[in-house]
Design a protein around this motif. Structure first.
Motif, PDB file in Angstrom:
ATOM      1  N   LEU A 216       2.407  20.900  13.985  1.00  0.00           N
ATOM      2  CA  LEU A 216       3.098  22.056  14.568  1.00  0.00           C
ATOM      3  C   LEU A 216       2.154  22.830  15.482  1.00  0.00           C
ATOM      4  CD1 LEU A 216       5.103  23.569  11.557  1.00  0.00           C
ATOM      5  CD2 LEU A 216       6.020  22.302  13.505  1.00  0.00           C
ATOM      6  N   PRO A 217       2.685  23.545  16.470  1.00  0.00           N
ATOM      7  CA  PRO A 217       1.840  24.406  17.306  1.00  0.00           C
ATOM      8  C   PRO A 217       1.135  25.460  16.451  1.00  0.00           C
ATOM      9  CG  PRO A 217       4.018  24.147  18.291  1.00  0.00           C
ATOM     10  CD  PRO A 217       4.098  23.555  16.919  1.00  0.00           C
ATOM     11  N   ASP A 218      -0.021  25.912  16.896  1.00  0.00           N
ATOM     12  CA  ASP A 218      -0.800  26.899  16.146  1.00  0.00           C
ATOM     13  C   ASP A 218       0.005  28.163  15.843  1.00  0.00           C
ATOM     14  OD1 ASP A 218      -2.952  25.218  16.124  1.00  0.00           O
ATOM     15  OD2 ASP A 218      -3.967  26.176  17.826  1.00  0.00           O
ATOM     16  N   GLU A 219       0.834  28.584  16.786  1.00  0.00           N
ATOM     17  CA  GLU A 219       1.621  29.804  16.576  1.00  0.00           C
ATOM     18  C   GLU A 219       2.557  29.656  15.380  1.00  0.00           C
ATOM     19  OE1 GLU A 219       5.195  32.474  18.524  1.00  0.00           O
ATOM     20  OE2 GLU A 219       4.330  30.844  19.720  1.00  0.00           O
ATOM     21  N   MET A 220       3.179  28.473  15.254  1.00  0.00           N
ATOM     22  CA  MET A 220       4.095  28.253  14.136  1.00  0.00           C
ATOM     23  C   MET A 220       3.334  28.257  12.808  1.00  0.00           C
ATOM     24  SD  MET A 220       7.104  28.115  15.404  1.00  0.00           S
ATOM     25  CE  MET A 220       6.610  29.196  16.747  1.00  0.00           C
ATOM     26  N   ASN A 221       2.196  27.590  12.775  1.00  0.00           N
ATOM     27  CA  ASN A 221       1.417  27.563  11.539  1.00  0.00           C
ATOM     28  C   ASN A 221       0.872  28.937  11.164  1.00  0.00           C
ATOM     29  OD1 ASN A 221       1.590  24.918  10.490  1.00  0.00           O
ATOM     30  ND2 ASN A 221       0.200  24.160  12.077  1.00  0.00           N
ATOM     31  N   GLN A 222       0.548  29.729  12.179  1.00  0.00           N
ATOM     32  CA  GLN A 222       0.089  31.092  11.900  1.00  0.00           C
ATOM     33  C   GLN A 222       1.207  31.911  11.275  1.00  0.00           C
ATOM     34  OE1 GLN A 222      -2.922  32.319  11.978  1.00  0.00           O
ATOM     35  NE2 GLN A 222      -2.205  34.329  11.284  1.00  0.00           N
ATOM     36  N   ARG A 223       2.416  31.725  11.786  1.00  0.00           N
ATOM     37  CA  ARG A 223       3.572  32.429  11.230  1.00  0.00           C
ATOM     38  C   ARG A 223       3.833  31.994   9.787  1.00  0.00           C
ATOM     39  NH1 ARG A 223       7.255  35.103  14.248  1.00  0.00           N
ATOM     40  NH2 ARG A 223       6.868  35.312  16.474  1.00  0.00           N
ATOM     41  N   ILE A 224       3.688  30.704   9.533  1.00  0.00           N
ATOM     42  CA  ILE A 224       3.901  30.183   8.184  1.00  0.00           C
ATOM     43  C   ILE A 224       2.935  30.833   7.207  1.00  0.00           C
ATOM     44  CG2 ILE A 224       3.638  28.123   6.738  1.00  0.00           C
ATOM     45  CD1 ILE A 224       4.722  26.508   9.175  1.00  0.00           C
ATOM     46  N   LYS A 225       1.664  30.924   7.614  1.00  0.00           N
ATOM     47  CA  LYS A 225       0.643  31.482   6.728  1.00  0.00           C
ATOM     48  C   LYS A 225       0.791  32.993   6.538  1.00  0.00           C
ATOM     49  CE  LYS A 225      -2.784  27.871   7.660  1.00  0.00           C
ATOM     50  NZ  LYS A 225      -3.079  27.486   6.265  1.00  0.00           N
ATOM     51  N   GLU A 226       1.309  33.676   7.553  1.00  0.00           N
ATOM     52  CA  GLU A 226       1.436  35.134   7.458  1.00  0.00           C
ATOM     53  C   GLU A 226       2.419  35.577   6.375  1.00  0.00           C
ATOM     54  OE1 GLU A 226       2.248  36.986  11.162  1.00  0.00           O
ATOM     55  OE2 GLU A 226       0.130  37.074  11.717  1.00  0.00           O
ATOM     56  N   GLN A 227       3.396  34.734   6.077  1.00  0.00           N
ATOM     57  CA  GLN A 227       4.383  35.136   5.076  1.00  0.00           C
ATOM     58  C   GLN A 227       3.762  35.250   3.684  1.00  0.00           C
ATOM     59  OE1 GLN A 227       7.286  32.115   3.676  1.00  0.00           O
ATOM     60  NE2 GLN A 227       6.218  30.767   5.113  1.00  0.00           N
ATOM     61  N   PHE A 228       2.577  34.630   3.508  1.00  0.00           N
ATOM     62  CA  PHE A 228       1.939  34.659   2.196  1.00  0.00           C
ATOM     63  C   PHE A 228       1.052  35.883   2.004  1.00  0.00           C
ATOM     64  CE2 PHE A 228       2.660  30.028   2.971  1.00  0.00           C
ATOM     65  CZ  PHE A 228       3.692  29.907   2.057  1.00  0.00           C
ATOM     66  N   GLN A 229       1.206  36.877   2.865  1.00  0.00           N
ATOM     67  CA  GLN A 229       0.521  38.153   2.648  1.00  0.00           C
ATOM     68  C   GLN A 229       1.132  38.885   1.461  1.00  0.00           C
ATOM     69  OE1 GLN A 229       0.347  40.434   6.262  1.00  0.00           O
ATOM     70  NE2 GLN A 229      -0.677  38.826   7.414  1.00  0.00           N
ATOM     71  N   ILE A 230       2.367  38.517   1.114  1.00  0.00           N
ATOM     72  CA  ILE A 230       3.013  39.028  -0.098  1.00  0.00           C
ATOM     73  C   ILE A 230       3.651  37.832  -0.822  1.00  0.00           C
ATOM     74  CG2 ILE A 230       3.448  41.355   0.772  1.00  0.00           C
ATOM     75  CD1 ILE A 230       6.293  40.511   1.391  1.00  0.00           C
TER      76      ILE A 230
END
Length: 337
Positions: A216-230
């Protein structure tokens, strides 16, 4: 004896100190984290809560592709499928309740409720049938129930490495009341707690985690990981997993979809020898314990396709998604005739 007690005492103190240090580090890291990115799509009012939906492609008289994700996976994972099809048809993907940007509410997760909730979401979002349904992993049983409930609105089904109703006996998965299954639910809750404490995000920054889409593009993977802030998404996934066996059992209720076009895509290993031995064991269990038809056999117009990859890379890698998209476009042409 005294030496052993001292060792145990200081080992316990050291462990608790390390645990406290990790927790404090996680909480500090969480305070320093940037604000999460805005949703890819739009939030749709469902009455007393909102669901996140992402649409691409122009509306037309062609069927709209609706993607039902695998357990706990977000809309970002299906980026290349949407990109590969948006010039040929309307593509819709969404996050179920509690996943990613969608609101968490206390509500049933059984497949009939999920199907009717999706039907309402599509209507509220301004989408209209006909639809072609695509389900990945446990999304496969979900779209099967959706098609059963709304047969006049569905023109085709696509199963992407979808979970089969006989999954437990086929792959020797843990049974509902097993300690292994209960332990798995506990690990999901633990990960949710680590997210809330900021430890999960800190660990990911330092060492990386498996929560991303290969290719996946880096932007998509960054979005995926951001959801795990909670821990919201993990807790929603846990609730979905608690309905896992119910979903499989309910999805098998209907096994004849007439001439409806059905395409199944299976992830396979490039290791031919390993795959041969593994398939042999699976087929033996199917012979002994299998009860239900293969997905491609649910219709007289069924077809099974193998793609090199794993359960996720089968569609997160652009070249793999292209294989799936090509087949969807071909079926779209067949439907038009």
């Amino acid at each position: 004896m005294k030496s052993l007690k001292k060792i145990l005492k200081w080992t316990g103190i050291s462990f608790m100190s390390l645990l406290l240090l990790i927790t404090i580090s996680g909480l500090v890291y969480r305070l320093l984290m940037p604000e999460p990115l805005q949703p890819l799509g739009k939030m749709v009012d469902m009455g007393n809560y909102q669901l996140h939906i992402v649409s691409a492609g122009e509306k037309s008289n062609k069927p709209t592709l609706v993607i039902e994700s695998g357990g706990g996976l977000t809309t970002e994972f299906y980026h290349w499928l949407s990109e590969g099809l948006k010039d040929s048809m309307r593509v819709v993907r969404y996050d179920r309740i509690g996943i990613n940007h969608s609101d968490e509410i206390t509500a049933p997760r059984d497949p009939e409720t999920v199907a009717r909730r999706l039907h309402t979401l599509l209507r509220n979002a301004g989408e209209s049938p006909p639809y072609v349904m695509m389900g990945h992993s446990t999304g496969g049983p979900q779209i099967r129930v959706f098609t059963e409930l709304f047969p006049n609105e569905v023109k085709a089904m696509f199963f992407v490495d979808a979970t089969h109703p006989d999954h437990v006996v086929r792959y020797n998965a843990p049974k509902k009341n097993s300690f292994k299954y209960k332990g798995y639910l506990a690990t999901i809750e633990l990960q949710a707690i680590l997210c809330d404490l900021g430890v999960f995000s800190l660990f990911d920054t330092l060492f990386g985690t498996p929560y991303f889409g290969e290719g996946l593009p880096d932007e998509m993977n960054q979005r995926i990981k951001e959801q795990f802030q909670i821990g919201k998404t993990f807790r929603a996934y846990k609730k979905e997993t608690e309905c896992y066996y119910t979903t499989l059992e309910r999805s098998a209720k209907m096994e004849n979809f007439g001439t409806l076009p059905i395409r199944t895509f299976h992830a396979i290993s490039p290791d031919t020898e390993w795959r041969r031995e593994y398939d042999k064991k699976v087929h033996e269990r199917i012979k002994l314990y299998g009860k239900h038809k293969e997905y491609a056999e649910l219709s007289t117009n069924g077809k099974s396709i193998e793609i090199f990859g794993n359960h996720i890379s089968i569609f997160t890698k652009k070249e793999n998604a292209a294989i799936i998209c090509k087949e969807v476009i071909q079926v779209l042409k067949e439907i038009a005739h």
